[in-house]
Design a protein around this motif. Structure first.
Motif, short mmCIF file in Angstrom:
data_model
loop_
_atom_site.label_atom_id
_atom_site.label_comp_id
_atom_site.label_asym_id
_atom_site.label_seq_id
_atom_site.Cartn_x
_atom_site.Cartn_y
_atom_site.Cartn_z
N SER A 170 0.84 -1.20 0.00
CA SER A 170 0.00 0.00 0.00
C SER A 170 0.87 1.25 0.00
O SER A 170 2.02 1.22 0.45
N LYS A 171 0.31 2.34 -0.52
CA LYS A 171 1.06 3.60 -0.51
C LYS A 171 1.32 4.06 0.92
O LYS A 171 2.31 4.72 1.18
N PHE A 172 0.46 3.68 1.85
CA PHE A 172 0.65 4.05 3.25
C PHE A 172 1.83 3.30 3.86
O PHE A 172 2.56 3.84 4.68
N THR A 173 2.01 2.05 3.43
CA THR A 173 3.16 1.29 3.90
C THR A 173 4.44 1.95 3.43
O THR A 173 5.37 2.16 4.22
N TRP A 174 4.50 2.28 2.14
CA TRP A 174 5.70 2.95 1.61
C TRP A 174 5.94 4.27 2.33
O TRP A 174 7.05 4.58 2.71
N ARG A 175 4.89 5.05 2.53
CA ARG A 175 5.01 6.34 3.21
C ARG A 175 5.59 6.15 4.60
O ARG A 175 6.48 6.88 5.03
N ASN A 176 5.08 5.16 5.31
CA ASN A 176 5.57 4.91 6.67
C ASN A 176 7.04 4.50 6.67
O ASN A 176 7.78 4.86 7.58
N TRP A 177 7.48 3.77 5.65
CA TRP A 177 8.90 3.43 5.55
C TRP A 177 9.72 4.69 5.31
O TRP A 177 10.76 4.89 5.90
N GLU A 178 9.22 5.54 4.41
CA GLU A 178 9.97 6.76 4.08
C GLU A 178 10.12 7.69 5.27
O GLU A 178 11.15 8.33 5.43
N ILE A 179 9.08 7.79 6.09
CA ILE A 179 9.15 8.72 7.22
C ILE A 179 9.71 8.06 8.48
O ILE A 179 9.87 8.71 9.50
N GLY A 180 10.00 6.77 8.38
CA GLY A 180 10.60 6.08 9.51
C GLY A 180 9.63 5.61 10.57
O GLY A 180 10.03 5.22 11.66
N LYS A 181 8.33 5.63 10.24
CA LYS A 181 7.33 5.18 11.20
C LYS A 181 7.34 3.66 11.35
O LYS A 181 7.01 3.11 12.38
N SER A 182 7.72 2.98 10.26
CA SER A 182 7.88 1.53 10.28
C SER A 182 9.00 1.17 9.32
O SER A 182 9.54 2.03 8.63
N ALA A 183 9.32 -0.10 9.28
CA ALA A 183 10.40 -0.58 8.41
C ALA A 183 9.95 -1.85 7.71
O ALA A 183 9.13 -2.60 8.24
N PRO A 184 10.47 -2.09 6.52
CA PRO A 184 10.08 -3.30 5.80
C PRO A 184 10.58 -4.56 6.50
O PRO A 184 11.65 -4.56 7.11
N ASP A 185 9.78 -5.63 6.40
CA ASP A 185 10.24 -6.91 6.93
C ASP A 185 11.08 -7.59 5.85
O ASP A 185 11.29 -7.04 4.77
N LEU A 186 11.57 -8.78 6.13
CA LEU A 186 12.45 -9.47 5.18
C LEU A 186 11.78 -9.73 3.84
O LEU A 186 12.41 -9.59 2.78
N TRP A 187 10.52 -10.11 3.84
CA TRP A 187 9.80 -10.36 2.59
C TRP A 187 9.71 -9.09 1.76
O TRP A 187 9.93 -9.09 0.56
#
Length: 61
Positions: A32-49
């Motif tokens: 989701s675009k929200f997932t990418w946004r959260n990665w960009e702002i450092g709110k969350s990080a991608p898992d291994l997959w």
């Protein structure tokens, strides 16, 4: 500088170099675009997959 700041800058730079929107990158990665946004702002990080999908996408371009 927090631990996540370099990753935030890196993801934003990758997207900027590709001249894609957050929504376009997310669609290419199947997230989701929200997932990418959260990665960009450092709110969350991608898992291994998700990291594998990101790596595969970047290696193909």
């Amino acid at each position: 500088m927090s631990e996540q700041e370099p990753e935030k800058l890196y993801l934003a730079q990758l997207r900027g170099k590709s001249r894609m929107t957050q929504e376009e990158v997310a669609a290419k990665l199947g997230i989701s675009k929200f997932t990418w946004r959260n990665w960009e702002i450092g709110k969350s990080a991608p898992d291994l997959w998700e990291l594998q999908k990101l790596k595969n996408y970047l290696m193909s371009h």
